[in-house]
Design a protein around this motif. Structure first.
Motif, PDB file in Angstrom:
ATOM      1  N   ARG A 145      31.584   3.334  25.224  1.00 33.63           N
ATOM      2  CA  ARG A 145      32.529   2.619  25.677  1.00 33.63           C
ATOM      3  C   ARG A 145      32.703   0.804  25.482  1.00 33.63           C
ATOM      4  O   ARG A 145      33.370   0.594  24.797  1.00 33.63           O
ATOM      5  CB  ARG A 145      33.217   2.565  27.139  1.00 33.63           C
ATOM      6  CG  ARG A 145      34.240   1.967  27.760  1.00 33.63           C
ATOM      7  CD  ARG A 145      34.576   1.776  29.332  1.00 33.63           C
ATOM      8  NE  ARG A 145      33.172   1.964  30.605  1.00 33.63           N
ATOM      9  CZ  ARG A 145      33.064   2.898  31.236  1.00 33.63           C
ATOM     10  NH1 ARG A 145      32.930   4.313  30.828  1.00 33.63           N
ATOM     11  NH2 ARG A 145      31.656   2.066  31.481  1.00 33.63           N
ATOM     12  N   THR A 146      31.469   0.983  25.710  1.00 37.77           N
ATOM     13  CA  THR A 146      31.287  -0.941  25.037  1.00 37.77           C
ATOM     14  C   THR A 146      31.531  -0.793  23.896  1.00 37.77           C
ATOM     15  O   THR A 146      31.775  -1.549  23.030  1.00 37.77           O
ATOM     16  CB  THR A 146      30.138  -1.297  25.386  1.00 37.77           C
ATOM     17  OG1 THR A 146      30.048  -1.358  27.124  1.00 37.77           O
ATOM     18  CG2 THR A 146      29.286  -2.854  24.874  1.00 37.77           C
ATOM     19  N   LEU A 147      30.739   0.091  22.839  1.00 37.87           N
ATOM     20  CA  LEU A 147      31.129   0.485  21.722  1.00 37.87           C
ATOM     21  C   LEU A 147      31.821   0.676  20.771  1.00 37.87           C
ATOM     22  O   LEU A 147      32.601  -0.621  19.678  1.00 37.87           O
ATOM     23  CB  LEU A 147      29.767   1.562  20.986  1.00 37.87           C
ATOM     24  CG  LEU A 147      28.422   0.834  21.200  1.00 37.87           C
ATOM     25  CD1 LEU A 147      27.775   1.738  20.418  1.00 37.87           C
ATOM     26  CD2 LEU A 147      27.662  -0.644  20.096  1.00 37.87           C
ATOM     27  N   PHE A 148      32.938   1.310  21.870  1.00 41.70           N
ATOM     28  CA  PHE A 148      34.084   1.306  20.547  1.00 41.70           C
ATOM     29  C   PHE A 148      35.601   0.127  21.283  1.00 41.70           C
ATOM     30  O   PHE A 148      35.860   0.058  20.570  1.00 41.70           O
ATOM     31  CB  PHE A 148      34.690   2.707  21.885  1.00 41.70           C
ATOM     32  CG  PHE A 148      33.802   3.779  21.418  1.00 41.70           C
ATOM     33  CD1 PHE A 148      34.054   4.379  19.928  1.00 41.70           C
ATOM     34  CD2 PHE A 148      34.102   4.880  22.221  1.00 41.70           C
ATOM     35  CE1 PHE A 148      33.460   5.734  19.945  1.00 41.70           C
ATOM     36  CE2 PHE A 148      33.695   6.208  21.950  1.00 41.70           C
ATOM     37  CZ  PHE A 148      33.203   6.753  20.690  1.00 41.70           C
ATOM     38  N   ALA A 149      34.804  -0.531  21.908  1.00 41.20           N
ATOM     39  CA  ALA A 149      35.766  -1.176  21.928  1.00 41.20           C
ATOM     40  C   ALA A 149      35.515  -2.330  21.306  1.00 41.20           C
ATOM     41  O   ALA A 149      35.868  -3.305  20.805  1.00 41.20           O
ATOM     42  CB  ALA A 149      35.061  -2.371  23.741  1.00 41.20           C
ATOM     43  N   LEU A 150      33.937  -2.908  20.333  1.00 45.51           N
ATOM     44  CA  LEU A 150      33.451  -4.450  19.821  1.00 45.51           C
ATOM     45  C   LEU A 150      34.216  -3.276  18.034  1.00 45.51           C
ATOM     46  O   LEU A 150      34.719  -3.611  17.308  1.00 45.51           O
ATOM     47  CB  LEU A 150      32.247  -4.030  20.100  1.00 45.51           C
ATOM     48  CG  LEU A 150      31.567  -4.305  21.103  1.00 45.51           C
ATOM     49  CD1 LEU A 150      30.101  -4.828  21.008  1.00 45.51           C
ATOM     50  CD2 LEU A 150      32.136  -6.162  21.137  1.00 45.51           C
ATOM     51  N   LEU A 151      34.052  -1.870  17.744  1.00 41.11           N
ATOM     52  CA  LEU A 151      34.483  -1.103  16.634  1.00 41.11           C
ATOM     53  C   LEU A 151      35.838  -1.473  16.568  1.00 41.11           C
ATOM     54  O   LEU A 151      36.476  -1.725  14.882  1.00 41.11           O
ATOM     55  CB  LEU A 151      33.878   0.421  16.323  1.00 41.11           C
ATOM     56  CG  LEU A 151      32.532   0.433  16.669  1.00 41.11           C
ATOM     57  CD1 LEU A 151      32.398   1.872  16.979  1.00 41.11           C
ATOM     58  CD2 LEU A 151      31.795  -0.097  15.546  1.00 41.11           C
ATOM     59  N   GLU A 152      36.742  -2.127  17.301  1.00 37.62           N
ATOM     60  CA  GLU A 152      37.950  -2.244  16.992  1.00 37.62           C
ATOM     61  C   GLU A 152      38.014  -3.131  16.581  1.00 37.62           C
ATOM     62  O   GLU A 152      39.093  -3.183  15.564  1.00 37.62           O
ATOM     63  CB  GLU A 152      38.810  -2.160  19.034  1.00 37.62           C
ATOM     64  CG  GLU A 152      39.105  -1.453  19.762  1.00 37.62           C
ATOM     65  CD  GLU A 152      40.118  -0.700  19.157  1.00 37.62           C
ATOM     66  OE1 GLU A 152      41.002  -0.864  18.161  1.00 37.62           O
ATOM     67  OE2 GLU A 152      40.141   0.621  19.857  1.00 37.62           O
ATOM     68  N   ASP A 153      37.141  -4.214  16.106  1.00 38.15           N
ATOM     69  CA  ASP A 153      37.488  -5.665  15.535  1.00 38.15           C
ATOM     70  C   ASP A 153      36.914  -5.657  14.179  1.00 38.15           C
ATOM     71  O   ASP A 153      36.921  -6.393  13.182  1.00 38.15           O
ATOM     72  CB  ASP A 153      36.664  -6.563  16.219  1.00 38.15           C
ATOM     73  CG  ASP A 153      37.564  -6.934  17.691  1.00 38.15           C
ATOM     74  OD1 ASP A 153      38.841  -6.563  17.689  1.00 38.15           O
ATOM     75  OD2 ASP A 153      37.077  -7.143  18.661  1.00 38.15           O
ATOM     76  N   VAL A 154      36.420  -4.233  13.899  1.00 42.63           N
ATOM     77  CA  VAL A 154      35.542  -3.919  12.507  1.00 42.63           C
ATOM     78  C   VAL A 154      36.967  -3.439  11.513  1.00 42.63           C
ATOM     79  O   VAL A 154      36.883  -2.072  12.237  1.00 42.63           O
ATOM     80  CB  VAL A 154      34.482  -2.871  12.132  1.00 42.63           C
ATOM     81  CG1 VAL A 154      33.557  -3.281  11.396  1.00 42.63           C
ATOM     82  CG2 VAL A 154      33.280  -3.527  13.858  1.00 42.63           C
ATOM     83  N   PRO A 155      37.195  -3.648  10.881  1.00 45.81           N
ATOM     84  CA  PRO A 155      38.362  -2.380   9.884  1.00 45.81           C
ATOM     85  C   PRO A 155      38.303  -1.900   9.146  1.00 45.81           C
ATOM     86  O   PRO A 155      38.636  -0.514   8.888  1.00 45.81           O
ATOM     87  CB  PRO A 155      38.931  -4.328   9.362  1.00 45.81           C
ATOM     88  CG  PRO A 155      38.864  -5.014  10.014  1.00 45.81           C
ATOM     89  CD  PRO A 155      37.682  -5.124  10.385  1.00 45.81           C
ATOM     90  N   GLN A 156      36.561  -2.189   8.798  1.00 48.83           N
ATOM     91  CA  GLN A 156      36.290  -0.849   7.931  1.00 48.83           C
ATOM     92  C   GLN A 156      35.495   0.742   8.716  1.00 48.83           C
ATOM     93  O   GLN A 156      35.858   1.170   8.001  1.00 48.83           O
ATOM     94  CB  GLN A 156      35.245  -0.818   6.800  1.00 48.83           C
ATOM     95  CG  GLN A 156      33.752  -2.114   7.567  1.00 48.83           C
ATOM     96  CD  GLN A 156      33.989  -2.699   8.171  1.00 48.83           C
ATOM     97  OE1 GLN A 156      35.258  -3.645   7.898  1.00 48.83           O
ATOM     98  NE2 GLN A 156      32.596  -4.055   8.033  1.00 48.83           N
ATOM     99  N   ALA A 157      35.770  -0.314  10.059  1.00 45.62           N
ATOM    100  CA  ALA A 157      35.818   1.310  10.907  1.00 45.62           C
ATOM    101  C   ALA A 157      36.810   2.126  11.533  1.00 45.62           C
ATOM    102  O   ALA A 157      36.791   2.750  12.151  1.00 45.62           O
ATOM    103  CB  ALA A 157      34.613   1.151  12.078  1.00 45.62           C
ATOM    104  N   ALA A 158      38.299   1.316  10.972  1.00 46.12           N
ATOM    105  CA  ALA A 158      38.939   1.625  11.576  1.00 46.12           C
ATOM    106  C   ALA A 158      39.728   3.436  11.234  1.00 46.12           C
ATOM    107  O   ALA A 158      39.676   4.770  12.373  1.00 46.12           O
ATOM    108  CB  ALA A 158      40.255   1.067  11.281  1.00 46.12           C
ATOM    109  N   GLY A 159      38.839   3.903  10.754  1.00 46.05           N
ATOM    110  CA  GLY A 159      38.913   5.569   9.838  1.00 46.05           C
ATOM    111  C   GLY A 159      38.308   6.272  10.896  1.00 46.05           C
ATOM    112  O   GLY A 159      38.718   7.558  11.113  1.00 46.05           O
TER     113      GLY A 159
END
Length: 419
Positions: free
Chosen positions: A322-336
């Motif tokens: 849950r914590t990492l998913f929230a932070l990954l929202e701010d990483v554009p290259q990880a969107a897909g």
């Protein structure tokens, strides 16, 4: 205090010298030293041979001195620990919410918190130059097909050989070794795409040092924040399989490098530290095919479990994920990859809802940032090294060799004829 004659009353339980020594975790002569200092009273046994001790008084002394009750003949399988608590779908490092620590502090700072109970802002780990050079030479000698865990094990062995005082198990000595070992492990890994050592500056945060060893893509602040949080969140998770192995090694008074080697041996198993690899490959395929649904369908059709879902310690979503998913929202290259992960969870929810685990979140990071499938395992291994050290420090304070389960023999009963 000198021995007194044994009283006539037998109401209070009495212990022999040997039994008192076992309860206190000391040698018999130390028991008599306690008597001479007035810390323990004794009476002469019947016949004047040996002494006996009040059981309650011995237990009280054991509690005051921090000793533990002796293990049963089969050894201890329940461990007293002050490191990690997992409770009601949350987990805590020394009583503090681990996800909050990951949001506010770097990996090195949280490692120090686990080791010492002190939070030291700005803490950095630095590898000794000679040790790092030896580890790099050792890793460079491995065959090209070697995996990251192979390289980490080799680096640990090299670092141990460079430390002639590694058998000093005093807490400060162990901590000194740990602070040098972790950056040595990272620095010994080759830079992706170059096959050579890195050029990071001394004093860089560990996440920044590790990044070029995971991907050839340049690092940006949001992606580095995810990597640092992943390192922090994975430091410890109570008595996972690799941590149990580390504590067994520490119980035998193995030095900290050997403790880490024991943990790495178990971590490489596909059901533990390597579990993010299958999740990476699944998400990679989902991104390439444009949808996770057919990929999930293929897993179900062939009877393969869908990786990255369901953790037996959490009923809801793994708090690390849950914590990492929230932070990954701010990483554009990880969107897909993030969208694919959510589609995986949604697609499987129709049959039996299984929340995402940290392995799925690590896979989003590795797929989104152009890392290899084993990147999650590398992050796990580097991170968990600090946790193994924390457990080793606890175990060094316990009775040696206390972890000795008994086997339940199932073979043919003797006597059997000689083959």
């Amino acid at each position: 205090m000198t021995d007194q004659p044994e009283p006539g009353s037998r109401s209070a339980p009495r212990l022999t010298t040997r039994e008192a020594a076992e309860l206190l975790g000391v040698k018999p002569e130390t028991v008599y030293a306690y008597v001479s200092r007035g810390q323990l009273s004794s009476v002469r046994a019947s016949g004047g041979r040996g002494s006996t001790f009040d059981a309650d008084e011995v237990r009280a002394l054991a509690r005051r001195s921090g000793r533990r009750d002796p293990a049963p003949a089969g050894g201890d399988l329940v461990f007293r620990t002050g490191i990690t608590l997992i409770e009601e779908d949350r987990y805590y490092f020394r009583g503090v919410d681990a996800t909050e620590l990951a949001r506010r502090h770097r990996y090195e700072e949280v490692a120090e918190w686990l080791w010492t109970g002190e939070l030291r802002p700005g803490t950095r780990f630095e590898a000794p130059a000679a040790t790092l050079a030896a580890a790099r030479r050792t890793v460079a000698a491995l065959p090209p097909h070697s995996g990251s865990t192979d390289r980490l094990r080799a680096a640990v062995t090299a670092a141990a050989a460079m430390d002639p005082l590694r058998f000093d198990l005093a807490p400060e000595a162990v901590l000194s070794s740990a602070r040098a070992l972790i950056p040595t492990l990272v620095g010994a890994l080759p830079v992706v795409g170059e096959g050579k050592i890195g050029t990071e500056a001394d004093g860089d945060a560990l996440a920044r040092q590790l990044w070029p060893r995971l991907t050839a893509r340049p690092a940006d602040a949001p992606a580095l924040a995810v990597l640092d949080a992943a390192l922090t969140l994975l430091i410890d998770h109570d008595l996972a399989a690799s941590t149990l192995a580390a504590r067994v090694a520490a119980s035998a008074r193995a030095h900290p490098y050997a403790v880490v080697s024991a943990g790495l041996g178990v971590l490489e198993g596909p059901l533990h530290g390597a579990a993010s690899g299958p999740a990476h490959r699944m998400l990679q395929e989902a991104v390439e095919r444009g949808s996770a649904v057919p990929v999930v369908a293929d897993h179900l059709r062939t009877g393969r479990p869908v990786p990255g879902l369901g953790h037996r310690l959490y009923r809801a979503e793994d708090p690390r994920a849950r914590t990492l998913f929230a932070l990954l929202e701010d990483v554009p290259q990880a969107a897909g990859a993030l969208a694919a992960a959510r589609e995986v969870v949604a697609a499987t929810a129709r049959q039996a809802p299984l929340p995402a685990t940290v392995d799925l979140a690590l896979a989003v990071l590795s797929v989104g940032c152009g890392m290899a499938a084993e990147a999650g395992e590398t992050v796990f291994a580097v991170s968990r090294t600090a946790g193994w050290i924390a457990h080793a420090l606890e175990e060094y304070g316990e009775r040696p060799l206390r972890i000795r389960p008994s086997g339940q023999y199932r073979g043919p009963r003797p006597p059997q004829p000689l083959p």
